[in-house]
Every structure is written in C-alpha cells, then in structure tokens.
Design an enzyme around this catalytic site. Structure first.
Site, PDB file in Angstrom:
ATOM      1  N   GLY A  14       0.849  -1.182   0.000  1.00 43.02           N
ATOM      2  CA  GLY A  14       0.000   0.000   0.000  1.00 43.02           C
ATOM      3  C   GLY A  14       0.884   1.231   0.000  1.00 43.02           C
ATOM      4  N   SER A  87       6.183  -1.387  -2.514  1.00 43.90           N
ATOM      5  CA  SER A  87       6.355  -2.405  -3.567  1.00 43.90           C
ATOM      6  C   SER A  87       5.144  -2.605  -4.478  1.00 43.90           C
ATOM      7  CB  SER A  87       6.773  -3.729  -2.941  1.00 43.90           C
ATOM      8  OG  SER A  87       5.842  -4.202  -2.023  1.00 43.90           O
TER       9      SER A  87
END
Length: 174
Positions: A14, A87
């Site tokens: 997130g 990520s």
C-alpha cells in the site's frame, strides 16, 4: 492456515501512510499467539538492512526484489514471513507469485485525501509542492494490485476487525 506451519509469506502492500505497518504488527502479534515461526519485516527497516537504495522507481523495484528473495530464503526454512512495504508494481506482484510458496498478498488501500491528511512527515505535501521527489502516488506511478485481499484503511478504526478479516481469509486460502 495449516500450510503456513511449513512456511509462507504474507505481503502487505500500500502507499506510504496507508497503515501497512500498523496492521502488520497486530497481525504478527495475533499469529504469534498460535504459532512460533513468525517473523515481521518492515519495509523501511529491511531497506536499511539490505543497504540504501535509490527511491526512484527502478531502485524501489530493486529493493522489493531483494525483499522477496529474503522472504523466500526465510520461508523455505519454515518461517512465516510478514512483510509490509510499498512495492506496488506488477513486476513485484508477478515475481512474488511465481517465487514464493504459500504467498498471500494484502492491499492496504487508503483514500489519497486521507493519506495527505495523515502526512506527519510532510511526504505528500512536499511532493505536491515539488520539494520532494520520488514519492509513490505523486510523481511515481504505481500499479494497483489484484491482491488476495483488499483492506480499506481509510479509517484507522476497527484494527481487530481488520486483522480478523485477514486471519479468516488466510484460513480459507492457505
């Protein structure tokens, strides 16, 4: 969750400020009540452990791949690895799904207006004003994941309910 006894990876992704670490820490605490092979790796702490990498998209992807390889190393030895990290690129989602056994991905989604409101470090406001570069969601695009589970964390209430939802979903999927 029977499969997790032999190792696995729970990856929370997130944007910065979405509450990934907040939820991951409580998930780790809850899992440790029942299992003793749990390890939590925070994205920022793991970045420091692996060395400082650039914050541009390519550097972020590079460090995410290293996180994934480290998680693979630990999970192949029977550890349940919980990772919280930004990520948020297709390269990472695809790599993780191919490489990691017992992989479960959770997208901690949060409304951008709420992220700006939570902006304690001035990350988003600085990026919007042009003072800070390489902020995912402002000047670095991200790929919204098609995760195993999506948790809307636009409100920081009901932490126990969110962790319970994760545990129930893990039960069904692993």
């Amino acid at each position: 969750m029977q499969n997790l006894k032999n190792g696995g990876v729970i990856w929370l992704t997130g944007l910065a400020g979405s509450g990934k670490s907040y939820i991951a820490e409580e998930l780790c605490r809850k899992l440790k009540e029942k299992l003793n092979n749990i390890i939590y790796l925070d994205g920022d702490e793991l970045r420091d452990l692996l060395g400082h990498y650039g914050y541009e998209k390519e550097g972020r992807i590079e460090v995410s791949l290293k996180r994934s390889n480290f998680a693979h190393f630990l999970s192949s030895q029977g550890m349940i690895v919980i990772i919280s990290a930004i990520s948020m690129w297709n390269e990472i989602y695809t790599y993780n799904r191919k490489r990691l056994k017992n992989y479960f991905e959770i997208y901690i989604k949060c409304d951008f207006e709420e992220l700006k409101r939570r902006d304690k470090k001035g990350l988003y406001s600085g990026a919007i004003q042009g003072d800070i570069k390489n902020v995912v969601g402002v000047d670095i695009d991200f790929d919204e994941p098609c995760s195993d589970l999506i948790i809307d964390n636009s409100k920081l209430d009901n932490l126990e309910e969110k962790v319970s939802t994760i545990l129930n979903s893990l039960q069904k999927h692993l």
